[in-house]
Structure formats: C-alpha cells, structure tokens
Design a protein around this motif. Structure first.
Motif, PDB file in Angstrom:
ATOM      1  N   UNK A   1      26.596  91.249   1.279  1.00  0.00           N
ATOM      2  CA  UNK A   1      25.653  92.323   0.929  1.00  0.00           C
ATOM      3  C   UNK A   1      25.342  92.307  -0.566  1.00  0.00           C
ATOM      4  N   UNK A   2      26.325  91.974  -1.382  1.00  0.00           N
ATOM      5  CA  UNK A   2      26.094  91.890  -2.828  1.00  0.00           C
ATOM      6  C   UNK A   2      25.056  90.815  -3.148  1.00  0.00           C
ATOM      7  N   UNK A   3      25.094  89.702  -2.405  1.00  0.00           N
ATOM      8  CA  UNK A   3      24.098  88.639  -2.619  1.00  0.00           C
ATOM      9  C   UNK A   3      22.701  89.129  -2.266  1.00  0.00           C
ATOM     10  N   UNK A   4      22.598  89.834  -1.145  1.00  0.00           N
ATOM     11  CA  UNK A   4      21.290  90.357  -0.712  1.00  0.00           C
ATOM     12  C   UNK A   4      20.807  91.432  -1.688  1.00  0.00           C
ATOM     13  N   UNK A   5      21.714  92.310  -2.052  1.00  0.00           N
ATOM     14  CA  UNK A   5      21.385  93.461  -2.906  1.00  0.00           C
ATOM     15  C   UNK A   5      20.892  93.035  -4.285  1.00  0.00           C
ATOM     16  N   UNK A   6      21.335  91.878  -4.746  1.00  0.00           N
ATOM     17  CA  UNK A   6      20.972  91.420  -6.087  1.00  0.00           C
ATOM     18  C   UNK A   6      19.640  90.670  -6.122  1.00  0.00           C
ATOM     19  N   UNK A   7      19.023  90.449  -4.963  1.00  0.00           N
ATOM     20  CA  UNK A   7      17.749  89.735  -4.934  1.00  0.00           C
ATOM     21  C   UNK A   7      16.629  90.634  -5.467  1.00  0.00           C
ATOM     22  N   UNK A   8      15.658  90.052  -6.173  1.00  0.00           N
ATOM     23  CA  UNK A   8      14.520  90.849  -6.665  1.00  0.00           C
ATOM     24  C   UNK A   8      13.816  91.633  -5.564  1.00  0.00           C
ATOM     25  N   UNK A   9      13.798  91.092  -4.346  1.00  0.00           N
ATOM     26  CA  UNK A   9      13.131  91.768  -3.229  1.00  0.00           C
ATOM     27  C   UNK A   9      13.748  93.121  -2.910  1.00  0.00           C
ATOM     28  N   UNK A  10      14.991  93.314  -3.336  1.00  0.00           N
ATOM     29  CA  UNK A  10      15.720  94.540  -3.003  1.00  0.00           C
ATOM     30  C   UNK A  10      15.457  95.679  -3.992  1.00  0.00           C
ATOM     31  N   UNK A  11      14.826  95.373  -5.114  1.00  0.00           N
ATOM     32  CA  UNK A  11      14.746  96.358  -6.198  1.00  0.00           C
ATOM     33  C   UNK A  11      14.063  97.652  -5.791  1.00  0.00           C
ATOM     34  N   UNK A  12      12.965  97.545  -5.064  1.00  0.00           N
ATOM     35  CA  UNK A  12      12.242  98.773  -4.712  1.00  0.00           C
ATOM     36  C   UNK A  12      13.060  99.645  -3.767  1.00  0.00           C
ATOM     37  N   UNK A  13      13.888  99.027  -2.915  1.00  0.00           N
ATOM     38  CA  UNK A  13      14.741  99.806  -2.018  1.00  0.00           C
ATOM     39  C   UNK A  13      15.774 100.597  -2.805  1.00  0.00           C
ATOM     40  N   UNK A  14      16.311  99.977  -3.845  1.00  0.00           N
ATOM     41  CA  UNK A  14      17.343 100.638  -4.641  1.00  0.00           C
ATOM     42  C   UNK A  14      16.777 101.774  -5.486  1.00  0.00           C
ATOM     43  N   UNK A  15      15.453 101.817  -5.619  1.00  0.00           N
ATOM     44  CA  UNK A  15      14.811 102.910  -6.363  1.00  0.00           C
ATOM     45  C   UNK A  15      14.413 104.072  -5.461  1.00  0.00           C
ATOM     46  N   UNK A  16      14.581 103.915  -4.152  1.00  0.00           N
ATOM     47  CA  UNK A  16      14.195 104.977  -3.213  1.00  0.00           C
ATOM     48  C   UNK A  16      15.029 106.231  -3.406  1.00  0.00           C
ATOM     49  N   UNK A  17      14.381 107.374  -3.251  1.00  0.00           N
ATOM     50  CA  UNK A  17      15.102 108.647  -3.207  1.00  0.00           C
ATOM     51  C   UNK A  17      14.422 109.552  -2.202  1.00  0.00           C
ATOM     52  N   UNK A  18      15.212 110.217  -1.405  1.00  0.00           N
ATOM     53  CA  UNK A  18      14.701 111.149  -0.406  1.00  0.00           C
ATOM     54  C   UNK A  18      15.014 112.553  -0.887  1.00  0.00           C
ATOM     55  N   UNK A  19      14.005 113.395  -1.070  1.00  0.00           N
ATOM     56  CA  UNK A  19      14.250 114.769  -1.543  1.00  0.00           C
ATOM     57  C   UNK A  19      15.293 115.484  -0.683  1.00  0.00           C
ATOM     58  N   UNK A  20      16.247 116.087  -1.365  1.00  0.00           N
ATOM     59  CA  UNK A  20      17.306 116.804  -0.660  1.00  0.00           C
ATOM     60  C   UNK A  20      18.517 115.963  -0.347  1.00  0.00           C
ATOM     61  N   UNK A  21      18.435 114.649  -0.623  1.00  0.00           N
ATOM     62  CA  UNK A  21      19.544 113.744  -0.342  1.00  0.00           C
ATOM     63  C   UNK A  21      19.713 112.794  -1.523  1.00  0.00           C
ATOM     64  N   UNK A  22      20.762 113.004  -2.286  1.00  0.00           N
ATOM     65  CA  UNK A  22      21.046 112.122  -3.407  1.00  0.00           C
ATOM     66  C   UNK A  22      21.716 110.842  -2.895  1.00  0.00           C
ATOM     67  N   UNK A  23      21.316 109.681  -3.404  1.00  0.00           N
ATOM     68  CA  UNK A  23      21.984 108.451  -2.973  1.00  0.00           C
ATOM     69  C   UNK A  23      23.424 108.411  -3.460  1.00  0.00           C
TER      70      UNK A  23
END
Length: 221
Positions: A190-212
């Motif tokens: 998962x660390x390998x996948x998570x570090x890919x540039x393609x993952x960046x926008x997912x890591x910036x997601x936030x859902x109102x009312x739910x802190x990551x």
C-alpha cells in the motif's frame, strides 16, 4: 474538458480516478450526491450510480467498463497485462474487491459510518460495523497470501487489480479502519501505491463532518 461525476469516498470513483491520473488524462471532478437521484444525474446514468465519465463525446458509466475503455483507448501506461492468463488474474482480483470485499467490508464500515450520516438514513448498525471489522481481517490475510510470491497483487507488474484494491482500502484508511500492522507485506504494498503521483488527489480528499485519520495523507504512515 473531460468530466468525472464522483463522490470522494466511493471506491468505484477512486478506481477510475487512479486510472485517469496514472494515464495522465486531465479531468474535472464534479462531486455527485447520487443518492438524491436528481433528474440531471439520471439522464447521465439511468442506473443512478457513480462514477460517470464524460469523455470523447461519450457519457460512460460502470467503473470497470470505464477503466477498460481507458485501457483500450489510452494503452500507455498499461494497466492490464498482455498475457491472457495474467489479464484474467487482474480482472479476477478487480471483481473480488468490487463485489466480495465491497459487500463484506466497505459497505459495512464506510456505508454505516459515513454514508448513513451524509444520506440522512439514521445511525450506524453496530452489527454491520462489527461484521465488517471481522471480515477485513480475512481479506488482509488473503492479500498477504497473494503477495507472498508476487510484487503486485496480480503478478510482477502493477495493474488495475492494485488500483481496485487500493481504492477500497484508501476509503477505509480515511476512517482508520485498516490495521496496517496485521501484515508487513500489505503495508509495504500500500505504501508503494500511496506514494504514486496518481494517488495525490485522493490524499487531498475531505468529506465534511469526517476528518481523515491522522496518518491518511502521510506517505510513511
């Protein structure tokens, strides 16, 4: 401009987002509260499901069908192996996550803890949450088994199978529902996948009312 109608904590939307980003296809993201079933959205997809991609003059639904369309029309970088047997294995694992894992884990954890609140359908069902928490252990052990003699889930090359799995697990990681200490092999994958540039926008997601979770966007966990 290409447009993807999605919801941030939808694993099916995330799978398509990862494919688009890996293939460097620019797309405008439009958050869709698909459960409200408004007329405009139903015209785009009468099935009332996300994601929906507008691209090449087409309006396309179903995450796997979209990903395979992207693979056929934008074949570089490849996300499905050339060998028929390896392609089967990648597709099998995509099906595993989008069907079995989704119904046994994602729908019972994210579905109860997040979607019930945002949809206004009541409080989480504790029996479902407990069932999901039990089931994810089995699935993490299965991933460990797959990774015993493979660099990636479907073989020695990254594929759509890895993106499907990471899409579901990233949603669960947002709510801190993955025990990464259960398997070093899965954590490293998962660390390998998570570090890919393609993952960046997912890591910036936030859902109102739910802190990551605090570690959610941390590439080193």
């Amino acid at each position: 401009m290409n447009t993807l109608y999605h919801y941030p904590l939808s694993p099916f939307s995330r799978k398509v987002r990862l494919c688009l980003a890996e293939k460097k296809i620019e797309v405008a993201l439009v958050e869709e509260r698909y459960w409200e079933q408004d007329a405009d959205f139903l015209r785009r997809n009468p099935a009332g499901k996300i994601p929906v991609l507008k691209m090449d003059g087409r309006t396309m639904a179903d995450s796997t069908a979209i990903c395979e369309y992207l693979e056929e029309t934008q074949p570089t970088p490849a996300l499905l192996p050339r060998d028929a047997g390896a392609r089967y294995e990648a597709r099998r694992i995509v099906g595993w996550f989008d069907d079995k894992f989704y119904h046994e884990v994602t729908s019972k954890l994210i579905g109860e803890r997040v979607y019930r609140k945002v949809m206004g359908t009541g409080y989480p069902d504790s029996a479902n949450v407990k069932a999901g928490a039990r089931a994810i252990k089995y699935h993490l052990d299965y991933l460990t088994y797959l990774l015993e003699d493979r660099r990636w889930l479907a073989g020695n090359e990254m594929s759509l199978a890895d993106f499907a799995a990471a899409a579901h697990l990233s949603c669960l990681d947002y709510t801190s529902d993955v025990d990464w200490n259960r398997s070093d092999a899965v954590k490293d994958w998962y660390a390998k996948i998570k570090s890919r540039p393609a993952f960046r926008s997912l890591l910036a997601d936030e859902v109102p009312g739910f802190q990551p979770a605090a570690h959610y966007a941390d590439l080193d966990f």
